[in-house]
Design a protein around this motif. Sequence first.
Motif, PDB file in Angstrom:
ATOM      1  N   ARG A  70       0.830  -1.152  -0.016  1.00  0.00           N
ATOM      2  CA  ARG A  70      -0.117  -0.025   0.080  1.00  0.00           C
ATOM      3  C   ARG A  70       0.958   1.126  -0.065  1.00  0.00           C
ATOM      4  O   ARG A  70       0.470   2.362  -0.573  1.00  0.00           O
ATOM      5  CB  ARG A  70      -0.922  -0.022   1.275  1.00  0.00           C
ATOM      6  CG  ARG A  70      -1.959  -0.796   0.942  1.00  0.00           C
ATOM      7  CD  ARG A  70      -2.731  -1.385   2.142  1.00  0.00           C
ATOM      8  NE  ARG A  70      -3.326   0.112   2.886  1.00  0.00           N
ATOM      9  CZ  ARG A  70      -3.385   0.013   4.316  1.00  0.00           C
ATOM     10  NH1 ARG A  70      -3.006  -0.883   5.036  1.00  0.00           N
ATOM     11  NH2 ARG A  70      -4.047   1.356   4.816  1.00  0.00           N
ATOM     12  N   VAL A  71       2.060   1.228   0.632  1.00  0.00           N
ATOM     13  CA  VAL A  71       3.046   2.136   0.725  1.00  0.00           C
ATOM     14  C   VAL A  71       3.484   2.600  -0.853  1.00  0.00           C
ATOM     15  O   VAL A  71       3.165   3.624  -1.148  1.00  0.00           O
ATOM     16  CB  VAL A  71       4.159   2.326   1.532  1.00  0.00           C
ATOM     17  CG1 VAL A  71       5.205   3.361   1.313  1.00  0.00           C
ATOM     18  CG2 VAL A  71       3.949   1.982   3.170  1.00  0.00           C
ATOM     19  N   LEU A  72       4.000   1.572  -1.517  1.00  0.00           N
ATOM     20  CA  LEU A  72       4.342   1.768  -2.741  1.00  0.00           C
ATOM     21  C   LEU A  72       3.258   2.353  -3.696  1.00  0.00           C
ATOM     22  O   LEU A  72       3.337   3.146  -4.543  1.00  0.00           O
ATOM     23  CB  LEU A  72       4.815   0.342  -3.258  1.00  0.00           C
ATOM     24  CG  LEU A  72       6.318  -0.076  -3.437  1.00  0.00           C
ATOM     25  CD1 LEU A  72       6.609  -1.422  -3.805  1.00  0.00           C
ATOM     26  CD2 LEU A  72       7.057   1.019  -4.085  1.00  0.00           C
ATOM     27  N   GLU A  73       2.222   1.577  -3.513  1.00  0.00           N
ATOM     28  CA  GLU A  73       0.835   2.022  -4.544  1.00  0.00           C
ATOM     29  C   GLU A  73       0.631   3.388  -4.302  1.00  0.00           C
ATOM     30  O   GLU A  73       0.526   4.260  -5.004  1.00  0.00           O
ATOM     31  CB  GLU A  73      -0.254   1.311  -4.161  1.00  0.00           C
ATOM     32  CG  GLU A  73      -1.254   1.328  -5.176  1.00  0.00           C
ATOM     33  CD  GLU A  73      -2.754   0.264  -4.657  1.00  0.00           C
ATOM     34  OE1 GLU A  73      -2.432  -0.656  -3.928  1.00  0.00           O
ATOM     35  OE2 GLU A  73      -3.654   0.774  -4.999  1.00  0.00           O
ATOM     36  N   ALA A  74       0.503   3.962  -2.893  1.00  0.00           N
ATOM     37  CA  ALA A  74       0.259   5.404  -2.767  1.00  0.00           C
ATOM     38  C   ALA A  74       1.261   6.399  -3.108  1.00  0.00           C
ATOM     39  O   ALA A  74       0.912   7.342  -3.576  1.00  0.00           O
ATOM     40  CB  ALA A  74      -0.063   5.441  -1.161  1.00  0.00           C
ATOM     41  N   TRP A  75       2.570   5.853  -2.804  1.00  0.00           N
ATOM     42  CA  TRP A  75       3.632   6.739  -3.650  1.00  0.00           C
ATOM     43  C   TRP A  75       3.620   6.788  -5.006  1.00  0.00           C
ATOM     44  O   TRP A  75       3.404   8.091  -5.578  1.00  0.00           O
ATOM     45  CB  TRP A  75       4.687   6.096  -3.160  1.00  0.00           C
ATOM     46  CG  TRP A  75       6.011   7.123  -3.840  1.00  0.00           C
ATOM     47  CD1 TRP A  75       6.590   6.694  -4.823  1.00  0.00           C
ATOM     48  CD2 TRP A  75       6.770   8.205  -3.153  1.00  0.00           C
ATOM     49  NE1 TRP A  75       7.610   7.614  -5.314  1.00  0.00           N
ATOM     50  CE2 TRP A  75       7.717   8.534  -3.907  1.00  0.00           C
ATOM     51  CE3 TRP A  75       6.660   8.804  -2.100  1.00  0.00           C
ATOM     52  CZ2 TRP A  75       8.695   9.544  -3.909  1.00  0.00           C
ATOM     53  CZ3 TRP A  75       7.490   9.978  -1.707  1.00  0.00           C
ATOM     54  CH2 TRP A  75       8.289  10.060  -2.599  1.00  0.00           C
ATOM     55  N   ASP A  76       3.290   5.804  -5.766  1.00  0.00           N
ATOM     56  CA  ASP A  76       3.131   5.914  -7.018  1.00  0.00           C
ATOM     57  C   ASP A  76       1.953   6.589  -7.600  1.00  0.00           C
ATOM     58  O   ASP A  76       2.003   7.341  -8.694  1.00  0.00           O
ATOM     59  CB  ASP A  76       3.271   4.420  -7.915  1.00  0.00           C
ATOM     60  CG  ASP A  76       4.354   3.737  -7.502  1.00  0.00           C
ATOM     61  OD1 ASP A  76       5.417   4.429  -7.276  1.00  0.00           O
ATOM     62  OD2 ASP A  76       4.627   2.376  -7.771  1.00  0.00           O
ATOM     63  N   ASN A  77       1.039   6.429  -6.822  1.00  0.00           N
ATOM     64  CA  ASN A  77      -0.421   7.089  -7.130  1.00  0.00           C
ATOM     65  C   ASN A  77      -0.424   8.660  -6.960  1.00  0.00           C
ATOM     66  O   ASN A  77      -1.239   9.127  -6.740  1.00  0.00           O
ATOM     67  CB  ASN A  77      -1.742   6.595  -6.829  1.00  0.00           C
ATOM     68  CG  ASN A  77      -1.766   5.260  -7.450  1.00  0.00           C
ATOM     69  OD1 ASN A  77      -1.228   5.002  -8.495  1.00  0.00           O
ATOM     70  ND2 ASN A  77      -2.318   4.164  -6.858  1.00  0.00           N
TER      71      ASN A  77
END
Length: 502
Positions: A421-428
């Motif tokens: 979720r951290v990766l996804e939030a950063w990328d989005n």
Amino acid sequence: MTSKPKKILIVGGGTAGWMAAIHMQDAWGDKGIDICLIESPEIGIVGVGEGTTPLLREFYARLDIPESEWMPPCNATYKCGISFPDWSTVEGCETYFHPFFSDLDKAFIQHFWDNCNLRRSGYDVPAHPDDYFVTTALARQQRSPIPRHRPSTESMYGYHFDADLMGEFLRGKATQRGVTLIQDTITDVKFDHHGDITHVETKKNGKIKADFFIDCSGFKGLLIRQAMGEKPISTKDYMFNDSAVAIPTPIKDKDRIMSETKSKAMKYGWVWHIPLRNRIGNGYVYSSDYISPEEAEAEFREYLGADVEGVEALHLHWNPGRLEHHWKNNCVAIGLSQGFLEPLEALMINIIQTSLERFTDLFERGEFTNKHQQEFNNGVNNFIDGILDYLQMHYKLNTRDDTDYWRNARDNPNMSSQLARVLEAWDNNESIDRVLFDNIDQQLYPRTSWYCMLAGMGRFPEPTKGPLRLPARNQKRAREASDEQAEQFYPHAEYLNKLYGS
Ligand SMILES: Cc1cc2nc3c(=O)[nH]c(=O)nc-3n(C[C@H](O)[C@H](O)[C@H](O)COP(=O)(O)OP(=O)(O)OC[C@H]3O[C@@H](n4cnc5c(N)ncnc54)[C@H](O)[C@@H]3O)c2cc1C
């Protein structure tokens, strides 16, 4: 076990055992509690573990032991943070620095976050972390974190030290303050019908009784694992490293000592360089699934060059993971017996200290029920799992393409849902705070640490907008101001001379 113990036996005299002994003696020595430590003259300590986080400052401060007293006998130096060369191949992000933050960084930290967020949304603005932090400038200029003129805001810092010497120092202090030392080897562990340990059998001293036991016996976990049957939960699927080879090198120029740990990526793992006062500690951390110890040593020796000809190498192997129950019945595991992920970011001593402090807090409150044990175990597990996420992120973000090791680490589908979720939030370009601080207890690392790693390794889309003049100007000002501020601090070698001389 429901009441406060009267006699505590600490099993093991490595860094964990002696930290536990002096910490407990200090807290309870005057409360009629007998603190006793047994170490085996036949079984050595692990002998590595030379880098710390800033938390160790609090440990020594609480014991009222100043740096001038403990650092010289441990050949210790200051640590402003960690640099990470070669983890990323993104242009301009071939290296980055993870600093220890302080109030000194307040002036520019917002610019760093803002520039990162603009860069995440596609603007062409400078967002590399190395420009924004005073501690980074200190390391760049090989300075200590000690300002020339006090009072002045100190920078946050950790230390490097010789693990064997630190053990000796703490042993001397702890026994001076009243800890009883027994040098003997434990051969058996005995229990009552509740599953509590009643005593240990030893080679020379026979039966040694206590009503509480601290297992600091290292990787083997003599009490908690071998005798009580606790099985560690493996983290090998998340991070592959399970081995290391260490070879020291001499300090070439005593007038220039680094104030940082270098963690440089290699073909199948990474190498630490830790500057002590008298030598550099180096170690290659790798995965035995990808190379053998002989191949790792050969790659490492070639990299270190002529300095290590004839110098013996120390090989280490561990099963990465952690226990589920660090406290079971009347036994608490502290140190490598609790489990070990890997040395990246040098966190084990922090885990030792955090576990110790949580345990002594419960002890102070007289809380020895199953509920409190559970609370302690959950707290330690959350803490370690948060660390696992932060460490694994380094591997997920790597962009190296030279070996399967790095490609597999990057593409590894095994990660916690939180990390995904951290990766996804950063990328989005969404807030990562909401994911990170869902469970506040879990995060050792603040938002800025995550930003430093994500931005430092170049996890941004290709810029499609900009450049913007104001963010660029802020970056330039931050770089100049942090460099200028760093000049107010002692050069590292100069301050060490002063400290050691005194
Ligand atoms: C490659 C590597 C790099 C690391 N780098 C870092 C780092 O940079 N920073 C960091 O914070 N941590 C680091 N660590 C972790 C660090 O080494 C440990 O946290 C630290 O040294 C504590 O070890 P310990 O005291 O738990 O165990 P040990 O040092 O292994 O001590 C075990 C003790 O138990 C005793 N013992 C064992 N069996 C018996 C018996 N039968 N009877 C009596 N006594 C017994 C031994 O005599 C010894 O005294 C690293 C670890 C590794 C493997």
